[in-house]
Enzyme design. Structure first.
Site, mmCIF file in Angstrom:
data_model
loop_
_atom_site.group_PDB
_atom_site.id
_atom_site.type_symbol
_atom_site.label_atom_id
_atom_site.label_comp_id
_atom_site.label_asym_id
_atom_site.label_seq_id
_atom_site.Cartn_x
_atom_site.Cartn_y
_atom_site.Cartn_z
ATOM 1 N N CYS A 13 43.351 46.164 18.780
ATOM 2 C CA CYS A 13 44.627 46.571 19.272
ATOM 3 C C CYS A 13 45.927 45.840 18.586
ATOM 4 C CB CYS A 13 44.667 46.204 20.755
ATOM 5 S SG CYS A 13 43.496 47.225 21.664
ATOM 6 N N GLU A 47 35.062 53.146 28.639
ATOM 7 C CA GLU A 47 33.881 52.506 27.955
ATOM 8 C C GLU A 47 32.671 53.773 27.905
ATOM 9 O OE1 GLU A 47 32.669 49.120 30.440
ATOM 10 O OE2 GLU A 47 34.018 47.809 29.581
ATOM 11 N N CYS A 82 42.920 42.509 21.780
ATOM 12 C CA CYS A 82 41.877 42.248 20.783
ATOM 13 C C CYS A 82 42.627 42.390 19.409
ATOM 14 C CB CYS A 82 40.520 42.965 20.892
ATOM 15 S SG CYS A 82 40.867 44.870 20.555
ATOM 16 N N ASN A 84 41.202 50.850 29.873
ATOM 17 C CA ASN A 84 40.098 50.809 29.040
ATOM 18 C C ASN A 84 39.137 51.821 29.494
ATOM 19 O OD1 ASN A 84 39.869 49.041 31.234
ATOM 20 N ND2 ASN A 84 38.111 47.961 30.281
ATOM 21 N N GLU A 143 45.161 48.891 25.817
ATOM 22 C CA GLU A 143 46.578 49.108 24.929
ATOM 23 C C GLU A 143 46.452 50.090 23.710
ATOM 24 O OE1 GLU A 143 44.309 46.344 25.603
ATOM 25 O OE2 GLU A 143 44.941 44.599 25.153
ATOM 26 N N CYS A 179 40.139 50.185 24.327
ATOM 27 C CA CYS A 179 40.717 49.339 24.982
ATOM 28 C C CYS A 179 42.316 49.807 25.724
ATOM 29 C CB CYS A 179 41.343 48.127 24.270
ATOM 30 S SG CYS A 179 40.110 47.129 23.391
HETATM 31 N N1 THU Z 1 39.650 45.177 26.953
HETATM 32 C C1 THU Z 1 40.858 45.825 27.025
HETATM 33 O O1 THU Z 1 40.939 47.155 27.419
HETATM 34 N N2 THU Z 1 42.012 45.194 26.421
HETATM 35 C C2 THU Z 1 41.888 43.908 26.141
HETATM 36 O O2 THU Z 1 43.083 43.142 25.735
HETATM 37 C C3 THU Z 1 40.888 43.054 26.183
HETATM 38 C C4 THU Z 1 39.455 43.702 26.173
HETATM 39 C C5 THU Z 1 38.454 45.927 27.373
HETATM 40 C C6 THU Z 1 37.469 46.402 26.542
HETATM 41 C C7 THU Z 1 36.225 46.488 27.430
HETATM 42 O O3 THU Z 1 36.213 47.736 27.999
HETATM 43 C C8 THU Z 1 36.504 45.284 28.559
HETATM 44 O O4 THU Z 1 37.767 45.196 28.353
HETATM 45 C C9 THU Z 1 35.690 43.996 28.276
HETATM 46 O O5 THU Z 1 35.994 43.538 27.012
#
Ligand code: THU
Length: 136
Positions: A93, A47, A90, A45, A58, A56
Site C-alpha cells: 500500500c 479478502e 503495509c 479490506n 488503503e 487492503c
Molecule cells: N490490512 C489492511 O487492509 N490494511 C492495513 O494497513 C493492514 C492490513 C488487511 C489485510 C488483511 O485483510 C487484514 O488486514 C489482516 O492483515
C-alpha cells in the site's frame, strides 16, 4: 482544499471498516482518502479464500478514487477497529500510495482507541525515485 481534520477522516475510515469482508483474518480495516476537491472516498479490506488475493483498505480506497476520476489527493486515514494499537499501511500500500500521492501528504492511522499516529507518504516510503529524482 483540506476540508476535514484528522479525527473526522479517521471516523470516516472507522465507519468504512464496517463493510470489511475479512472472514479469514477477522481483522476489519477501513480507509478514507481525502481528494483535492474535498471528496472523501472510502475503502475496506476485501479478502479471498486464496489468501494472497486480499486487497487492503488503503488500495481499495485509492483504486476506487482513481476509478471515479480523482487524481489529486491530500490526506488518507486508516482505522483498524479491532486493533489495540494503530496499524500502519503495509509495504504494498505504501508503494501504491506513493505512486499517486505527494510525499508530504499526511497519513493518519488508528486502532480501536482515540489516539492516532500522524506521518506522511514520504516518511512511510522514503527515497521513492518517482518523487526524489524527477527533477534531475
Ligand atoms: N490490512 C489492511 O487492509 N490494511 C492495513 O494497513 C493492514 C492490513 C488487511 C489485510 C488483511 O485483510 C487484514 O488486514 C489482516 O492483515
Amino acid at each position: 482544499m483540506q476540508a476535514i481534520d484528522a479525527r473526522t477522516l479517521i471516523a470516516r475510515a472507522r465507519d468504512a471498516a464496517r463493510h470489511s469482508y475479512s472472514p479469514y483474518s477477522g481483522f476489519p480495516v477501513g480507509a478514507a482518502l481525502l481528494c483535492a476537491d474535498g471528496t472523501v472516498i472510502t475503502g475496506t479490506n476485501v479478502e479471498n479464500r486464496s489468501f494472497g488475493l486480499a486487497n487492503c483498505a488503503e488500495r481499495s480506497a485509492l483504486f476506487a478514487a482513481v476509478s471515479q476520476g480523482q487524481s489529486e489527493f491530500t490526506a488518507i486515514a486508516v482505522a483498524c477497529p479491532r486493533s489495540d494499537v494503530p496499524v500502519s499501511p503495509c509495504g504494498a500500500c505504501r508503494q501504491a500510495l506513493s505512486e499517486l500521492c505527494p510525499p508530504e501528504m499526511p497519513v493518519y492511522f488508528a486502532g480501536k482507541t482515540d489516539s492516532h499516529v500522524e506521518t506522511s507518504i514520504g516518511a512511510l516510503l522514503p527515497n521513492d525515485s518517482l518523487h526524489d529524482l524527477k527533477d534531475r
